[in-house]
Motif scaffolding. Structure first.
Motif, mmCIF file in Angstrom:
data_model
loop_
_atom_site.group_PDB
_atom_site.id
_atom_site.type_symbol
_atom_site.label_atom_id
_atom_site.label_comp_id
_atom_site.label_asym_id
_atom_site.label_seq_id
_atom_site.Cartn_x
_atom_site.Cartn_y
_atom_site.Cartn_z
ATOM 1 N N GLY A 110 67.370 -125.842 32.793
ATOM 2 C CA GLY A 110 67.000 -127.000 31.992
ATOM 3 C C GLY A 110 66.975 -126.727 30.493
ATOM 4 N N ALA A 111 67.316 -125.498 30.083
ATOM 5 C CA ALA A 111 67.237 -125.128 28.660
ATOM 6 C C ALA A 111 68.308 -125.803 27.806
ATOM 7 C CB ALA A 111 67.350 -123.616 28.506
ATOM 8 N N GLY A 112 69.407 -126.222 28.437
ATOM 9 C CA GLY A 112 70.481 -126.878 27.680
ATOM 10 C C GLY A 112 71.789 -126.105 27.650
ATOM 11 N N LYS A 113 71.900 -125.076 28.486
ATOM 12 C CA LYS A 113 73.110 -124.244 28.493
ATOM 13 C C LYS A 113 74.334 -125.047 28.947
ATOM 14 C CE LYS A 113 71.309 -121.291 31.456
ATOM 15 N NZ LYS A 113 70.019 -121.983 31.706
ATOM 16 N N SER A 114 74.224 -125.707 30.093
ATOM 17 C CA SER A 114 75.371 -126.472 30.609
ATOM 18 C C SER A 114 75.753 -127.591 29.657
ATOM 19 C CB SER A 114 75.051 -127.080 31.983
ATOM 20 O OG SER A 114 74.840 -126.063 32.914
ATOM 21 N N THR A 115 74.771 -128.254 29.099
ATOM 22 C CA THR A 115 75.048 -129.350 28.169
ATOM 23 C C THR A 115 75.850 -128.834 26.973
ATOM 24 O OG1 THR A 115 73.032 -130.487 28.859
ATOM 25 C CG2 THR A 115 73.981 -131.137 26.733
HETATM 26 P P1 ADP Z 1 70.737 -125.635 31.835
HETATM 27 O O1 ADP Z 1 72.212 -125.563 31.977
HETATM 28 O O2 ADP Z 1 70.206 -124.658 30.826
HETATM 29 O O3 ADP Z 1 70.019 -125.526 33.143
HETATM 30 P P2 ADP Z 1 71.171 -128.420 31.213
HETATM 31 O O4 ADP Z 1 72.053 -128.465 30.034
HETATM 32 O O5 ADP Z 1 71.780 -128.658 32.552
HETATM 33 O O6 ADP Z 1 70.357 -127.049 31.219
HETATM 34 O O7 ADP Z 1 70.021 -129.475 31.039
HETATM 35 C C1 ADP Z 1 69.276 -129.622 29.815
HETATM 36 C C2 ADP Z 1 68.331 -130.811 29.954
HETATM 37 O O8 ADP Z 1 69.073 -132.004 30.004
HETATM 38 C C3 ADP Z 1 67.482 -130.777 31.218
HETATM 39 O O9 ADP Z 1 66.216 -131.309 30.907
HETATM 40 C C4 ADP Z 1 68.245 -131.684 32.144
HETATM 41 O O10 ADP Z 1 67.368 -132.268 33.078
HETATM 42 C C5 ADP Z 1 68.819 -132.708 31.188
HETATM 43 N N1 ADP Z 1 70.101 -133.279 31.671
HETATM 44 C C6 ADP Z 1 71.243 -132.578 31.857
HETATM 45 N N2 ADP Z 1 72.237 -133.392 32.265
HETATM 46 C C7 ADP Z 1 71.703 -134.641 32.318
HETATM 47 C C8 ADP Z 1 72.213 -135.921 32.664
HETATM 48 N N3 ADP Z 1 73.491 -136.089 33.022
HETATM 49 N N4 ADP Z 1 71.373 -136.972 32.599
HETATM 50 C C9 ADP Z 1 70.087 -136.825 32.215
HETATM 51 N N5 ADP Z 1 69.539 -135.649 31.869
HETATM 52 C C10 ADP Z 1 70.328 -134.567 31.926
#
Ligand code: ADP
Ligand code: ADP
Length: 218
Positions: free
Chosen positions: A37-42
């Motif tokens: 949930g840190a924002g890595k994938s985003t």
């Molecule tokens: P990580 O890859 O570090 O686990 P993410 O980038 O997946 O983190 O997620 C960062 C934050 O954004 C989290 O709080 C996640 O719940 C939220 N999030 C990610 N994708 C979505 C989405 N499509 N819709 C709503 N919230 C999202």
């Protein structure tokens, strides 16, 4: 070369990435570490043009993904959700990717060999194990021989042999002068694979350091 500059991404009222800045250069494996949930994938999805930032920039070789010419020859990626239609064979899938991305067909047997799928390339992907699917995802990432590679939690769900193989591959790619960004939520994984660490939490930069410096502080 990867540049993330003051990147901000919101989902509704939640801020997933918050004015995040860092750069990733060639020749070493850069780990992207942070809890779930840190924002890595985003951040990685923004680099790949799969999500639009609210503000700031996510650049590969100085450009947003959408303005890269023949993007698969610039950046290759393995994302968590990278999926292939199961009815296709690995060979057909890679041939199609090469054809639609202006990549020489000769790259197809080369990458199949590189990831160890040459012997099963004519089988349907539906019958592949998770490890074989990861290898196919990596073959697709390597197909255009890109200088930049982005791997989102690549060792997730793999057996020990698969994990060792992926680690070795990432180190080889970096040693060959490529820019490699690897995400994980596990410090133990980073100690084994990465040279440098970009650590984030709640979408913000916490530290940008070398693994050696971090582990020397115990
Ligand atoms: P990580 O890859 O570090 O686990 P993410 O980038 O997946 O983190 O997620 C960062 C934050 O954004 C989290 O709080 C996640 O719940 C939220 N999030 C990610 N994708 C979505 C989405 N499509 N819709 C709503 N919230 C999202
Ligand atoms: P094949 O080499 O299997 O005959 P074609 O190139 O004729 O495949 O593709 C048939 C259709 O399926 C096209 O519209 C193409 O865009 C799509 N397609 C082919 N391979 C894939 C793939 N691996 N993933 C998604 N779509 C594909």
């Amino acid at each position: 070369m990867i540049e993330v500059r003051e990147l901000t991404k919101r989902y509704g009222s939640a801020t997933a990435v918050d004015r995040l800045s860092f750069e990733v250069g060639p020749g070493r494996v850069t780990g992207f570490l942070g809890p779930n949930g840190a924002g890595k994938s985003t951040t990685m999805r923004a680099l790949l043009g799969l999500c639009a930032p609210a503000s700031g920039a996510a650049l590969v070789d100085g450009r947003p993904y959408a303005s890269l010419r023949r993007p698969m020859t610039r950046v290759g990626a393995l994302l968590d959700a990278s999926a292939v239609h199961g009815g296709r064979t690995a060979l057909n899938h890679l041939r199609w990717l090469a054809r639609t991305n202006g990549i020489a067909q000769a790259r197809v047997p080369a990458v199949l060999e590189q990831v160890g799928l040459a012997g099963v390339a004519r089988r349907r992907v539906a019958g592949y194990s998770l490890g074989m699917r990861q290898r196919l995802g990596i073959a697709a990432a390597l197909l255009g021989d890109p200088g930049v590679l982005i791997f989102d939690e690549p060792v997730n769900g793999l057996d020990p042999d698969g994990i060792r193989w992926i680690r070795g591959l990432m180190r080889d790619l970096a040693a060959g002068g490529r820019t490699v960004l690897l995400s994980s939520h596990l410090m133990s994984e980073m100690e084994l694979t990465a040279d440098r660490l970009v650590i984030i939490g709640r979408g913000r930069l916490i530290a940008d350091t070398s693994v050696a410096e971090l582990t020397a502080r115990h």
